[in-house]
Design a protein around this motif. Structure first.
Motif, PDB file in Angstrom:
ATOM      1  N   PHE A  51       0.854  -1.186   0.000  1.00 10.46           N
ATOM      2  CA  PHE A  51       0.000   0.000   0.000  1.00 10.46           C
ATOM      3  C   PHE A  51       0.888   1.233   0.000  1.00 10.46           C
ATOM      4  O   PHE A  51       1.881   1.300   0.716  1.00 10.46           O
ATOM      5  CB  PHE A  51      -0.925   0.026   1.217  1.00 10.46           C
ATOM      6  N   SER A  52       0.533   2.202  -0.822  1.00  7.08           N
ATOM      7  CA  SER A  52       1.255   3.478  -0.872  1.00  7.08           C
ATOM      8  C   SER A  52       0.297   4.553  -1.368  1.00  7.08           C
ATOM      9  O   SER A  52      -0.798   4.256  -1.851  1.00  7.08           O
ATOM     10  CB  SER A  52       2.473   3.392  -1.797  1.00  7.08           C
ATOM     11  N   VAL A  53       0.717   5.793  -1.266  1.00 11.22           N
ATOM     12  CA  VAL A  53      -0.107   6.904  -1.743  1.00 11.22           C
ATOM     13  C   VAL A  53      -0.366   6.773  -3.243  1.00 11.22           C
ATOM     14  O   VAL A  53      -1.434   7.138  -3.733  1.00 11.22           O
ATOM     15  CB  VAL A  53       0.582   8.260  -1.420  1.00 11.22           C
ATOM     16  N   GLY A  54       0.581   6.203  -3.979  1.00  9.39           N
ATOM     17  CA  GLY A  54       0.438   6.059  -5.425  1.00  9.39           C
ATOM     18  C   GLY A  54      -0.659   5.116  -5.865  1.00  9.39           C
ATOM     19  O   GLY A  54      -1.106   5.178  -7.002  1.00  9.39           O
ATOM     20  N   VAL A  55      -1.111   4.215  -4.999  1.00 13.61           N
ATOM     21  CA  VAL A  55      -2.180   3.274  -5.359  1.00 13.61           C
ATOM     22  C   VAL A  55      -3.459   3.527  -4.556  1.00 13.61           C
ATOM     23  O   VAL A  55      -4.393   2.729  -4.586  1.00 13.61           O
ATOM     24  CB  VAL A  55      -1.721   1.801  -5.193  1.00 13.61           C
ATOM     25  N   MET A  56      -3.492   4.650  -3.853  1.00  9.74           N
ATOM     26  CA  MET A  56      -4.646   4.974  -3.011  1.00  9.74           C
ATOM     27  C   MET A  56      -5.753   5.616  -3.834  1.00  9.74           C
ATOM     28  O   MET A  56      -5.491   6.440  -4.705  1.00  9.74           O
ATOM     29  CB  MET A  56      -4.225   5.922  -1.885  1.00  9.74           C
ATOM     30  N   GLY A  57      -6.978   5.209  -3.564  1.00 10.77           N
ATOM     31  CA  GLY A  57      -8.153   5.839  -4.143  1.00 10.77           C
ATOM     32  C   GLY A  57      -8.732   6.782  -3.102  1.00 10.77           C
ATOM     33  O   GLY A  57      -8.083   7.732  -2.686  1.00 10.77           O
ATOM     34  N   ARG A  58      -9.931   6.466  -2.632  1.00 10.71           N
ATOM     35  CA  ARG A  58     -10.466   7.262  -1.523  1.00 10.71           C
ATOM     36  C   ARG A  58      -9.630   6.967  -0.286  1.00 10.71           C
ATOM     37  O   ARG A  58      -8.980   5.914  -0.206  1.00 10.71           O
ATOM     38  CB  ARG A  58     -11.946   6.967  -1.311  1.00 10.71           C
ATOM     39  N   PRO A  59      -9.605   7.877   0.669  1.00  5.94           N
ATOM     40  CA  PRO A  59      -8.729   7.698   1.835  1.00  5.94           C
ATOM     41  C   PRO A  59      -8.910   6.333   2.505  1.00  5.94           C
ATOM     42  O   PRO A  59     -10.020   5.916   2.805  1.00  5.94           O
ATOM     43  CB  PRO A  59      -9.147   8.826   2.773  1.00  5.94           C
ATOM     44  N   GLY A  60      -7.785   5.651   2.667  1.00  3.36           N
ATOM     45  CA  GLY A  60      -7.788   4.362   3.345  1.00  3.36           C
ATOM     46  C   GLY A  60      -8.027   3.154   2.463  1.00  3.36           C
ATOM     47  O   GLY A  60      -8.009   2.023   2.945  1.00  3.36           O
ATOM     48  N   PHE A  61      -8.253   3.365   1.155  1.00  2.00           N
ATOM     49  CA  PHE A  61      -8.568   2.254   0.264  1.00  2.00           C
ATOM     50  C   PHE A  61      -7.748   2.311  -1.021  1.00  2.00           C
ATOM     51  O   PHE A  61      -7.331   3.383  -1.456  1.00  2.00           O
ATOM     52  CB  PHE A  61     -10.064   2.260  -0.094  1.00  2.00           C
ATOM     53  N   LEU A  62      -7.562   1.144  -1.617  1.00  2.00           N
ATOM     54  CA  LEU A  62      -6.879   1.057  -2.904  1.00  2.00           C
ATOM     55  C   LEU A  62      -7.755   1.611  -4.022  1.00  2.00           C
ATOM     56  O   LEU A  62      -8.978   1.508  -3.979  1.00  2.00           O
ATOM     57  CB  LEU A  62      -6.565  -0.411  -3.237  1.00  2.00           C
TER      58      LEU A  62
ATOM     59  N   GLY B 231     -13.648  -3.828  -0.814  1.00  2.00           N
ATOM     60  CA  GLY B 231     -12.661  -2.753  -0.893  1.00  2.00           C
ATOM     61  C   GLY B 231     -11.294  -3.200  -0.402  1.00  2.00           C
ATOM     62  O   GLY B 231     -11.187  -3.861   0.630  1.00  2.00           O
ATOM     63  N   GLY B 232     -10.265  -2.837  -1.160  1.00  3.42           N
ATOM     64  CA  GLY B 232      -8.898  -3.110  -0.726  1.00  3.42           C
ATOM     65  C   GLY B 232      -8.479  -2.054   0.289  1.00  3.42           C
ATOM     66  O   GLY B 232      -8.582  -0.866   0.039  1.00  3.42           O
ATOM     67  N   ARG B 233      -8.023  -2.483   1.447  1.00  4.22           N
ATOM     68  CA  ARG B 233      -7.658  -1.575   2.524  1.00  4.22           C
ATOM     69  C   ARG B 233      -6.177  -1.212   2.487  1.00  4.22           C
ATOM     70  O   ARG B 233      -5.449  -1.634   1.616  1.00  4.22           O
ATOM     71  CB  ARG B 233      -7.992  -2.225   3.863  1.00  4.22           C
ATOM     72  N   GLU B 234      -5.735  -0.459   3.459  1.00  9.01           N
ATOM     73  CA  GLU B 234      -4.318  -0.082   3.601  1.00  9.01           C
ATOM     74  C   GLU B 234      -3.530  -1.286   4.090  1.00  9.01           C
ATOM     75  O   GLU B 234      -3.194  -1.380   5.268  1.00  9.01           O
ATOM     76  CB  GLU B 234      -4.179   1.084   4.586  1.00  9.01           C
TER      77      GLU B 234
END
Length: 126
Positions: free
Chosen positions: A28-39, A80-83
């Motif tokens: 998990f990283s900021v580069g693969v984040m969608g809405r906060p806390g999820f991929l 949903g994919g999480r952090e």
């Protein structure tokens, strides 16, 4: 196995092997984040695509790898994919001379609880 540049963009690495196919890991990283806390769904789709392609590539020696041209790609998002670290593996459902039918599964904590699955039909250029 060397992964393509798109895999580098997602931060993918090979974390092992499952039934002869590379097991991919996406941290998990900021580069693969969608809405906060999820991929982001696109990151999950990209992970599934890379898992399917690497499973197919693993079947061929480097000098005999076919060019892959997607015909159809279907992704089913199940939760949903999480952090957390996300794993994926590709499965070759059928390998013909010109067409391959591929599947891929992505999960986080438990393999039995996938976050997404994909089915692909690809044209093989040899």
């Amino acid at each position: 196995m060397k992964l393509p540049p798109y895999a580098d963009l997602l931060g993918l690495s090979v974390a092992g092997e499952e039934a002869g196919a590379p097991l991919l890991l996406m941290p998990f990283s900021v580069g693969v984040m969608g809405r906060p806390g999820f991929l982001h769904g696109g990151a999950i789709g990209g992970l599934l695509e890379m898992a399917a392609f690497t499973a197919l590539y693993a079947r061929f020696p480097d000098e005999e790898r076919p060019r892959i041209k997607p015909i159809t790609v279907t992704v089913d998002y199940m939760r949903g994919g999480r952090e957390a670290e996300t794993f994926a593996v590709g499965i070759i459902a059928r390998l013909g001379q010109r067409v391959a039918n591929l599947e891929a599964v992505a999960w986080q904590d438990e393999r039995a609880k996938p976050i997404a699955v994909a089915r692909m039909n690809v044209l093989l250029g040899r």
